[in-house]
Design a protein around this motif. Structure first.
Motif, PDB file in Angstrom:
ATOM      1  N   LEU A 180      -2.958  10.430   9.268  1.00 39.25           N
ATOM      2  CA  LEU A 180      -2.329   9.598   8.237  1.00 39.25           C
ATOM      3  C   LEU A 180      -3.363   8.648   7.663  1.00 39.25           C
ATOM      4  N   ALA A 181      -3.417   8.571   6.357  1.00 35.66           N
ATOM      5  CA  ALA A 181      -4.355   7.688   5.672  1.00 35.66           C
ATOM      6  C   ALA A 181      -3.561   6.726   4.794  1.00 35.66           C
ATOM      7  N   SER A 182      -4.003   5.482   4.768  1.00 34.89           N
ATOM      8  CA  SER A 182      -3.331   4.468   3.957  1.00 34.89           C
ATOM      9  C   SER A 182      -4.327   3.799   3.032  1.00 34.89           C
ATOM     10  N   LEU A 183      -3.859   3.461   1.840  1.00 37.29           N
ATOM     11  CA  LEU A 183      -4.607   2.635   0.913  1.00 37.29           C
ATOM     12  C   LEU A 183      -3.825   1.335   0.791  1.00 37.29           C
ATOM     13  N   ILE A 184      -4.449   0.233   1.211  1.00 40.73           N
ATOM     14  CA  ILE A 184      -3.813  -1.086   1.219  1.00 40.73           C
ATOM     15  C   ILE A 184      -4.525  -1.965   0.200  1.00 40.73           C
ATOM     16  N   LEU A 185      -3.773  -2.644  -0.642  1.00 43.14           N
ATOM     17  CA  LEU A 185      -4.343  -3.588  -1.608  1.00 43.14           C
ATOM     18  C   LEU A 185      -4.519  -4.934  -0.906  1.00 43.14           C
ATOM     19  N   LEU A 186      -5.771  -5.366  -0.728  1.00 42.00           N
ATOM     20  CA  LEU A 186      -6.030  -6.605  -0.001  1.00 42.00           C
ATOM     21  C   LEU A 186      -5.896  -7.839  -0.882  1.00 42.00           C
ATOM     22  N   ASN A 187      -6.187  -7.713  -2.160  1.00 39.98           N
ATOM     23  CA  ASN A 187      -6.082  -8.868  -3.052  1.00 39.98           C
ATOM     24  C   ASN A 187      -5.360  -8.507  -4.349  1.00 39.98           C
ATOM     25  N   GLY A 188      -4.438  -7.576  -4.278  1.00 38.44           N
ATOM     26  CA  GLY A 188      -3.734  -7.109  -5.471  1.00 38.44           C
ATOM     27  C   GLY A 188      -2.380  -7.744  -5.673  1.00 38.44           C
ATOM     28  N   HIS A 189      -2.158  -8.901  -5.060  1.00 34.43           N
ATOM     29  CA  HIS A 189      -0.841  -9.540  -5.141  1.00 34.43           C
ATOM     30  C   HIS A 189      -0.482  -9.995  -6.560  1.00 34.43           C
ATOM     31  N   GLN A 190      -1.484 -10.207  -7.400  1.00 35.60           N
ATOM     32  CA  GLN A 190      -1.220 -10.606  -8.779  1.00 35.60           C
ATOM     33  C   GLN A 190      -0.970  -9.407  -9.688  1.00 35.60           C
ATOM     34  N   LEU A 191      -1.126  -8.219  -9.147  1.00 33.70           N
ATOM     35  CA  LEU A 191      -0.956  -7.002  -9.934  1.00 33.70           C
ATOM     36  C   LEU A 191       0.373  -6.358  -9.584  1.00 33.70           C
ATOM     37  N   LYS A 192       1.379  -6.642 -10.368  1.00 38.01           N
ATOM     38  CA  LYS A 192       2.713  -6.080 -10.132  1.00 38.01           C
ATOM     39  C   LYS A 192       3.321  -5.751 -11.473  1.00 38.01           C
ATOM     40  N   PRO A 193       4.137  -4.770 -11.585  1.00 32.45           N
ATOM     41  CA  PRO A 193       4.617  -3.890 -10.534  1.00 32.45           C
ATOM     42  C   PRO A 193       3.564  -2.862 -10.123  1.00 32.45           C
ATOM     43  N   GLY A 219       0.808  -1.205   0.000  1.00 34.39           N
ATOM     44  CA  GLY A 219       0.000   0.000   0.000  1.00 34.39           C
ATOM     45  C   GLY A 219       0.842   1.255   0.000  1.00 34.39           C
ATOM     46  N   ILE A 220       0.174   2.360   0.221  1.00 34.14           N
ATOM     47  CA  ILE A 220       0.808   3.677   0.214  1.00 34.14           C
ATOM     48  C   ILE A 220       0.130   4.522   1.288  1.00 34.14           C
ATOM     49  N   MET A 221       0.847   5.526   1.792  1.00 35.75           N
ATOM     50  CA  MET A 221       0.332   6.362   2.869  1.00 35.75           C
ATOM     51  C   MET A 221       0.290   7.820   2.412  1.00 35.75           C
ATOM     52  N   VAL A 222      -0.672   8.570   2.961  1.00 38.63           N
ATOM     53  CA  VAL A 222      -0.816   9.995   2.666  1.00 38.63           C
ATOM     54  C   VAL A 222      -1.049  10.745   3.978  1.00 38.63           C
ATOM     55  N   ALA A 223      -0.259  11.799   4.218  1.00 44.33           N
ATOM     56  CA  ALA A 223      -0.495  12.698   5.354  1.00 44.33           C
ATOM     57  C   ALA A 223      -1.560  13.690   4.887  1.00 44.33           C
ATOM     58  N   LEU A 224      -2.742  13.619   5.464  1.00 47.17           N
ATOM     59  CA  LEU A 224      -3.889  14.370   4.962  1.00 47.17           C
ATOM     60  C   LEU A 224      -3.740  15.882   5.121  1.00 47.17           C
ATOM     61  N   LEU A 253      -9.029   1.301   3.166  1.00 48.93           N
ATOM     62  CA  LEU A 253      -8.654   2.682   3.442  1.00 48.93           C
ATOM     63  C   LEU A 253      -8.610   2.790   4.958  1.00 48.93           C
ATOM     64  N   ASN A 254      -7.445   3.107   5.497  1.00 52.24           N
ATOM     65  CA  ASN A 254      -7.257   3.160   6.945  1.00 52.24           C
ATOM     66  C   ASN A 254      -6.798   4.548   7.353  1.00 52.24           C
ATOM     67  N   LEU A 255      -7.380   5.076   8.426  1.00 53.48           N
ATOM     68  CA  LEU A 255      -6.989   6.366   8.973  1.00 53.48           C
ATOM     69  C   LEU A 255      -6.298   6.128  10.309  1.00 53.48           C
ATOM     70  N   TYR A 256      -5.130   6.729  10.480  1.00 58.87           N
ATOM     71  CA  TYR A 256      -4.359   6.575  11.710  1.00 58.87           C
ATOM     72  C   TYR A 256      -4.190   7.938  12.363  1.00 58.87           C
ATOM     73  N   LEU A 257      -4.551   8.010  13.624  1.00 59.40           N
ATOM     74  CA  LEU A 257      -4.422   9.228  14.400  1.00 59.40           C
ATOM     75  C   LEU A 257      -3.705   8.887  15.692  1.00 59.40           C
ATOM     76  N   GLY A 280     -15.438   4.291  11.960  1.00 62.74           N
ATOM     77  CA  GLY A 280     -15.290   5.075  10.741  1.00 62.74           C
ATOM     78  C   GLY A 280     -13.865   5.384  10.342  1.00 62.74           C
ATOM     79  N   THR A 281     -12.898   4.647  10.887  1.00 62.29           N
ATOM     80  CA  THR A 281     -11.499   4.871  10.499  1.00 62.29           C
ATOM     81  C   THR A 281     -10.993   3.815   9.527  1.00 62.29           C
ATOM     82  N   GLU A 282     -11.821   2.838   9.194  1.00 61.18           N
ATOM     83  CA  GLU A 282     -11.442   1.822   8.208  1.00 61.18           C
ATOM     84  C   GLU A 282     -12.603   1.583   7.254  1.00 61.18           C
ATOM     85  N   PHE A 283     -12.278   1.569   5.973  1.00 58.98           N
ATOM     86  CA  PHE A 283     -13.250   1.321   4.922  1.00 58.98           C
ATOM     87  C   PHE A 283     -12.711   0.206   4.044  1.00 58.98           C
TER      88      PHE A 283
END
Length: 164
Positions: free
Chosen positions: A130-143, A48-53, A88-92, A73-76
């Motif tokens: 901090l917000a993160s987008l994590i690929l849960l089933n994207g292991h076959q999608l590389k690079p 995944g990747i992280m973004v400082a909002l 989509l995860n929000l970390y505070l 409401g911190t995880e979608f």
């Protein structure tokens, strides 16, 4: 196991057959390895990747379904029409609290790219959310690549995936 599969690549060098994921967040992009929680920084549940909002809105990155809203409401968990699942995860920081939150969608709702999922009042925070987008089933999608150091929700591409 630490994920180092997501790397920077200028947009002009991306493959024509790549899949772009629109940014659900606005802010400064950083590698997931910089996340303060080891569970995320080590890629335990996926790359995944992280973004400082810098903005208070969370938008749908694609057309699909909102599978679940969790942890007050911190995880979608979202599923795109093509089957891709993301978290989509929000970390505070635990010492800070968000005073006003509005979740715009319910579990099982159909979503469209750019649709508002949530709003957060960030005015009283001492450090960025901090917000993160994590690929849960994207292991076959590389690079997997990111091309921008700063993104705008609903406008810019946050990640680009390539089918094997």
């Amino acid at each position: 196991m630490k994920y180092t599969d997501i790397s920077y690549l200028p947009q002009r060098q991306l493959a024509a057959n790549s899949i772009a994921i629109c940014s659900p967040f606005s802010g400064k992009v950083a590698p997931l390895s910089e996340h303060p929680e080891p569970f995320f920084s080590y890629g335990t549940i996926g790359p995944g990747i992280m973004v400082a909002l810098s903005n208070h809105k969370i938008l749908a990155p694609f057309d699909g379904t909102l599978m679940q809203v969790k942890n007050a409401g911190t995880e979608f968990i979202l599923q795109a029409n093509n089957g891709l699942k993301v978290l989509l995860n929000l970390y505070l920081d635990q010492q800070q609290h968000i005073k006003h939150t509005h979740i715009a969608q319910l579990n099982g709702s159909k979503i469209t790219k750019g649709q508002r999922l949530a709003y957060f009042d960030l005015r009283d925070l001492n450090s960025p959310l901090l917000a993160s987008l994590i690929l849960l089933n994207g292991h076959q999608l590389k690079p997997i690549h990111y091309s921008l150091s700063q993104v705008t929700a609903g406008v810019d591409t946050l990640l680009t995936l390539t089918k094997k």
